[in-house]
Structures are given as structure tokens and as C-alpha cells.
Design a protein around this motif. Structure first.
Motif, PDB file in Angstrom:
ATOM      1  N   LYS A   1      -9.247  -3.613   8.238  1.00 42.64           N
ATOM      2  CA  LYS A   1      -9.330  -2.463   9.130  1.00 42.64           C
ATOM      3  C   LYS A   1      -8.112  -1.557   8.997  1.00 42.64           C
ATOM      4  O   LYS A   1      -8.226  -0.333   9.047  1.00 42.64           O
ATOM      5  CB  LYS A   1      -9.488  -2.941  10.577  1.00 42.64           C
ATOM      6  CG  LYS A   1     -10.834  -3.582  10.871  1.00 42.64           C
ATOM      7  CD  LYS A   1     -10.958  -4.002  12.320  1.00 42.64           C
ATOM      8  CE  LYS A   1     -12.335  -4.580  12.595  1.00 42.64           C
ATOM      9  NZ  LYS A   1     -12.490  -5.031  14.000  1.00 42.64           N
ATOM     10  N   ILE A   2      -6.940  -2.169   8.828  1.00 40.45           N
ATOM     11  CA  ILE A   2      -5.727  -1.363   8.638  1.00 40.45           C
ATOM     12  C   ILE A   2      -5.831  -0.552   7.359  1.00 40.45           C
ATOM     13  O   ILE A   2      -5.499   0.642   7.329  1.00 40.45           O
ATOM     14  CB  ILE A   2      -4.483  -2.264   8.621  1.00 40.45           C
ATOM     15  CG1 ILE A   2      -4.213  -2.822  10.027  1.00 40.45           C
ATOM     16  CG2 ILE A   2      -3.266  -1.500   8.118  1.00 40.45           C
ATOM     17  CD1 ILE A   2      -3.091  -3.834  10.089  1.00 40.45           C
TER      18      ILE A   2
ATOM     19  N   VAL B   1       0.870  -1.178   0.000  1.00 37.73           N
ATOM     20  CA  VAL B   1       0.000   0.000   0.000  1.00 37.73           C
ATOM     21  C   VAL B   1       0.906   1.227   0.000  1.00 37.73           C
ATOM     22  O   VAL B   1       1.631   1.468   0.968  1.00 37.73           O
ATOM     23  CB  VAL B   1      -0.917   0.018   1.243  1.00 37.73           C
ATOM     24  CG1 VAL B   1      -1.726   1.315   1.284  1.00 37.73           C
ATOM     25  CG2 VAL B   1      -1.838  -1.192   1.248  1.00 37.73           C
ATOM     26  N   LYS B   2       0.864   2.004  -1.069  1.00 40.05           N
ATOM     27  CA  LYS B   2       1.694   3.205  -1.142  1.00 40.05           C
ATOM     28  C   LYS B   2       1.041   4.398  -0.462  1.00 40.05           C
ATOM     29  O   LYS B   2       1.717   5.325  -0.012  1.00 40.05           O
ATOM     30  CB  LYS B   2       2.004   3.534  -2.604  1.00 40.05           C
ATOM     31  CG  LYS B   2       2.955   2.535  -3.264  1.00 40.05           C
ATOM     32  CD  LYS B   2       3.377   3.013  -4.638  1.00 40.05           C
ATOM     33  CE  LYS B   2       4.415   2.070  -5.240  1.00 40.05           C
ATOM     34  NZ  LYS B   2       4.858   2.528  -6.595  1.00 40.05           N
ATOM     35  N   ASP B   3      -0.310   4.375  -0.406  1.00 40.25           N
ATOM     36  CA  ASP B   3      -1.047   5.507   0.154  1.00 40.25           C
ATOM     37  C   ASP B   3      -2.328   4.969   0.770  1.00 40.25           C
ATOM     38  O   ASP B   3      -3.077   4.248   0.103  1.00 40.25           O
ATOM     39  CB  ASP B   3      -1.360   6.518  -0.956  1.00 40.25           C
ATOM     40  CG  ASP B   3      -2.000   7.795  -0.420  1.00 40.25           C
ATOM     41  OD1 ASP B   3      -2.380   7.818   0.755  1.00 40.25           O
ATOM     42  OD2 ASP B   3      -2.116   8.747  -1.197  1.00 40.25           O
ATOM     43  N   TYR B   4      -2.585   5.296   2.042  1.00 44.81           N
ATOM     44  CA  TYR B   4      -3.790   4.793   2.705  1.00 44.81           C
ATOM     45  C   TYR B   4      -5.060   5.497   2.235  1.00 44.81           C
ATOM     46  O   TYR B   4      -6.166   5.028   2.514  1.00 44.81           O
ATOM     47  CB  TYR B   4      -3.667   4.947   4.223  1.00 44.81           C
ATOM     48  CG  TYR B   4      -2.831   3.863   4.872  1.00 44.81           C
ATOM     49  CD1 TYR B   4      -3.202   2.528   4.783  1.00 44.81           C
ATOM     50  CD2 TYR B   4      -1.681   4.180   5.590  1.00 44.81           C
ATOM     51  CE1 TYR B   4      -2.446   1.537   5.378  1.00 44.81           C
ATOM     52  CE2 TYR B   4      -0.921   3.189   6.195  1.00 44.81           C
ATOM     53  CZ  TYR B   4      -1.310   1.868   6.091  1.00 44.81           C
ATOM     54  OH  TYR B   4      -0.550   0.880   6.690  1.00 44.81           O
ATOM     55  N   SER B   5      -4.934   6.608   1.541  1.00 36.88           N
ATOM     56  CA  SER B   5      -6.116   7.277   1.013  1.00 36.88           C
ATOM     57  C   SER B   5      -6.559   6.611  -0.288  1.00 36.88           C
ATOM     58  O   SER B   5      -5.889   5.731  -0.826  1.00 36.88           O
ATOM     59  CB  SER B   5      -5.823   8.762   0.770  1.00 36.88           C
ATOM     60  OG  SER B   5      -4.803   8.908  -0.205  1.00 36.88           O
ATOM     61  N   ASN B   6      -7.732   6.998  -0.761  1.00 40.44           N
ATOM     62  CA  ASN B   6      -8.256   6.494  -2.036  1.00 40.44           C
ATOM     63  C   ASN B   6      -8.364   4.973  -2.082  1.00 40.44           C
ATOM     64  O   ASN B   6      -7.991   4.333  -3.061  1.00 40.44           O
ATOM     65  CB  ASN B   6      -7.388   6.997  -3.208  1.00 40.44           C
ATOM     66  CG  ASN B   6      -7.357   8.505  -3.308  1.00 40.44           C
ATOM     67  OD1 ASN B   6      -8.382   9.159  -3.111  1.00 40.44           O
ATOM     68  ND2 ASN B   6      -6.188   9.069  -3.601  1.00 40.44           N
TER      69      ASN B   6
ATOM     70  N   LEU C   1       1.960  -5.503  10.711  1.00 37.47           N
ATOM     71  CA  LEU C   1       1.547  -4.400  11.567  1.00 37.47           C
ATOM     72  C   LEU C   1       2.770  -3.803  12.247  1.00 37.47           C
ATOM     73  O   LEU C   1       3.778  -4.481  12.425  1.00 37.47           O
ATOM     74  CB  LEU C   1       0.509  -4.837  12.611  1.00 37.47           C
ATOM     75  CG  LEU C   1       0.938  -5.687  13.799  1.00 37.47           C
ATOM     76  CD1 LEU C   1      -0.182  -5.735  14.821  1.00 37.47           C
ATOM     77  CD2 LEU C   1       1.277  -7.095  13.386  1.00 37.47           C
ATOM     78  N   GLY C   2       2.660  -2.525  12.592  1.00 38.40           N
ATOM     79  CA  GLY C   2       3.787  -1.852  13.213  1.00 38.40           C
ATOM     80  C   GLY C   2       5.032  -1.924  12.355  1.00 38.40           C
ATOM     81  O   GLY C   2       4.995  -1.637  11.158  1.00 38.40           O
TER      82      GLY C   2
ATOM     83  N   ALA D   1      -0.853   0.452  12.609  1.00 40.69           N
ATOM     84  CA  ALA D   1      -0.797   0.340  11.148  1.00 40.69           C
ATOM     85  C   ALA D   1       0.631   0.590  10.668  1.00 40.69           C
ATOM     86  O   ALA D   1       1.295   1.529  11.120  1.00 40.69           O
ATOM     87  CB  ALA D   1      -1.747   1.334  10.505  1.00 40.69           C
ATOM     88  N   PRO D   2       1.144  -0.226   9.742  1.00 35.00           N
ATOM     89  CA  PRO D   2       2.496   0.009   9.220  1.00 35.00           C
ATOM     90  C   PRO D   2       2.570   1.316   8.450  1.00 35.00           C
ATOM     91  O   PRO D   2       1.587   1.737   7.821  1.00 35.00           O
ATOM     92  CB  PRO D   2       2.725  -1.188   8.284  1.00 35.00           C
ATOM     93  CG  PRO D   2       1.667  -2.184   8.625  1.00 35.00           C
ATOM     94  CD  PRO D   2       0.508  -1.410   9.146  1.00 35.00           C
TER      95      PRO D   2
END
Length: 328
Positions: free
Chosen positions: A45-46, A6-11, A94-95, A56-57
Motif C-alpha cells: 500500500k505504501i 524506493v527512489k521515486d513513488y511514481s512508475n 514508515l514515517g 509513507a517514508p
């Protein structure tokens, strides 16, 4: 190595294929070539909450917690493992722990165990997180032979393992669900099926416990369903919940003298405390599997590493039966 990140948690936090450096083994860890991983609700959820979750990483984030694979290198101070061993565990995602949606992972030996001999890699990858969660919840609630145990959500990832473990402990097992396929799976796993859409709590408590309530309730649904767990429990009963993030009036729990056990199996991973307990549980689960007392159920779908987004969508849809697995 190939990985989905995941490069960006948005979108929508879309995962994309990337090339990462293969990690190197370090003390107390083994390098594992991953053959399969499975999807858990916490992965979704992450992706949804991203940086709002303290565990969240950071991006670029390598998610995925469960895995099964083969040891390719052993770090110093490691005993009990050698190159070629088949292992499984819940050790990343995670983390600061890199995840399992990749071809390799350097895994803490206190978070893994030797894979059950009788399971395929895909089956073994489905078991760690849900198996540890179910085992911890039932044992903390003190399940013993002869008790009546109710599992909410018995056809789900955690629930279907809880059914089998409760049977192993000698309990008389009941489970809520809805839909013919899910109710059939509950029956196949040795529990009395209760359709929560057509049967009210008071009705099934009366029918199956003579109105006294269940000794132990394992609630893998949580949220507003916690009120149903309180209502279905006997006086001084026990409730183990995996989803207890809810605002709720505790009056009924108080007048019944209920004990609530909140299960969050990620604590050893997040805080690096008591991780060896996960190895111990995984070893016990492997023994039960190889003795024919426990087997994970896999969803009918199959996904490759490059299809990780689709695998996450399958779990999010609510249509999956058992665990959604990704072949790496």
C-alpha cells in the motif's frame, strides 16, 4: 550497508539496490544485523499510494517492517539486551523509521523482543506484524473459551495466526477460504473450513451456529466483506477488522447491537505512543511459539534482498500461502 530503496513513488515505485551508511546505535535502541524480513500488505500500500499516505517514508524510502536478527551494539539506557542476542520485531518502514530491507536497523527496544528459541530467523521474521495484529484484534474482541469464532481469510498472513490464537484462547474456530490448498491449511491449523465461493453466509451460520451467529468475527478481508461479517455475527456480537476502510450502511450492525473493533497496529509506531505494548505481545507470542501452540506458515518461495521486488509481486499476486519472507 546494502539496502533496497524506493527512489521515486511514481512508475511502480521500483526498489533498487543502494549502499547506505550503517546506522549507529542511540539511547533506547539496539543495532541489529538483520537476517530476514517479511512482506506485509501495508508495504504494498505504501508503494502504491506513496505520499498520499501520511505515514509513507520520504524518498529515498527504505521499506520493510518485520525483521529477525542479531544484536550487534546496544545504545545507552538499554536494559535486557546484549550483543549476540537474537531478536525480532516490527520496527521500521514508515514515517521517520528506516525499514528492514537492509543489512542493519537501529530498532527501538519497545518494538522488539527476544526471538522465539524454536523458530528459525526466517520464521521469526514472518511473525511480528501479523502476530501483533491478530493478538490485538482477538483480545479487544474479548475472545473466551467456548465461544464460536469465525476468521475471514484464515490462510492469509494475519488470518492463519488468528486461527491459532483463537484455538489457544479455547474457542471453537471456523474460517472462510477458497481453493483446496487454502482450505487444507485452514483445517491443518485447527479450524473448520468454509468455502465462501460455494457456501452462502446464511447457510454456514445455520450449519455451524444453529442460525444464532458467531460470537466473534475476525475479518482480515474487509472492504465489502464487512457486510458478510455483520450478517454472520450473533446479537451483541463482536467484529475485529483489520481492513475497515469502506463506506457501508450500519443499519444491520445497529439492530444487532454489534461492537466493531478496528485494528491498526501501526499506531504506536507512527505516533510513538504505547510502543511497549508491542514488546509485551511479542514476548507472549514467543512463549506460545516455544510451547508449541503457535507457528507462522511460510510461503513456498524464497527471496534474497536483491529480489525484494519479486517478493512484493508474490504477495500482490494473491497466490502466496502464509508469509512471504526475504533473506537478508
Amino acid at each position: 550497508m546494502k539496502a533496497m530503496v524506493v527512489k521515486d513513488y511514481s512508475n511502480g515505485a521500483e526498489m533498487v539496490l543502494a549502499e547506505l551508511d550503517t546506522p549507529l546505535p542511540k539511547p533506547g535502541h539496539v543495532l541489529v544485523k538483520i537476517e530476514a524480513s517479511s512482506v506485509n500488505t501495508v508495504d504494498l500500500k505504501i508503494r502504491d499510494a506513496g505520499p498520499d499516505l501520511p505515514f509513507a517514508p520520504n524518498t529515498p524510502a527504505l521499506l520493510g517492517m518485520d525483521f529477525a536478527g542479531v544484536v550487534e551494539a546496544v545504545g545507552s539506557d538499554v536494559k535486557g539486551y546484549q550483543v549476540g542476542d537474537e531478536v525480532y520485531g516490527c520496527a521500521g518502514g514508515l514515517g521517520d523509521l528506516p525499514g528492514t530491507l537492509a543489512q542493519y536497523i537501529v530498532a527501538d527496544v519497545n518494538l522488539i523482543a527476544h526471538k522465539p528459541r524454536s523458530l528459525s530467523m526466517r520464521e521469526a521474521a514472518a511473525l511480528p506484524l501479523v502476530g501483533i495484529t491478530a493478538y490485538e484484534g482477538l483480545t479487544r474482541a474479548g475472545v473466551t473459551a467456548g465461544q464460536k469464532v469465525l476468521v475471514h481469510g484464515g490462510s492469509g498472513g494475519v488470518g492463519h495466526i488468528a486461527l491459532q490464537l483463537a484455538n489457544h484462547f479455547g474457542a471453537e474456530v471456523f474460517s472462510t477460504g477458497h481453493g483446496s490448498q487454502k482450505l487444507d491449511l485452514i483445517r491443518k491449523l485447527g479450524a473448520t473450513a468454509i468455502d465462501y465461493k460455494t457456501e452462502q453466509v446464511d447457510d454456514y451460520v445455520a450449519a455451524h451456529t444453529g442460525g444464532k451467529g458467531f460470537d466473534v468475527i475476525f475479518d482480515s478481508v474487509g472492504g465489502a466483506n464487512m457486510a458478510n461479517s455483520f450478517a454472520a455475527a450473533k446479537l451483541n456480537g463482536h467484529i475485529a477488522s483489520t481492513v475497515s476502510m469502506v463506506e457501508l450502511d450500519l443499519t444491520l450492525a445497529h439492530v444487532k447491537g454489534l461492537s466493531l473493533h478496528v485494528v491498526f497496529m501501526l499506531i504506536p509506531m507512527i505516533h510513538n505512543i504505547g510502543r511497549e505494548a508491542h514488546t509485551e505481545i511479542l514476548q507472549k507470542l514467543a512463549t506460545l511459539v516455544d510451547n508449541g501452540e503457535l507457528k507462522p506458515v511460510l510461503d513456498s518461495t524464497s527471496y534474497t534482498l536483491e529480489q525484494a521486488n519479486e517478493a512484493h509481486q508474490r504477495l500482490a499476486s494473491g497466490d502466496a500461502m502464509g508469509k512471504v519472507v526475504i533473506s537478508v
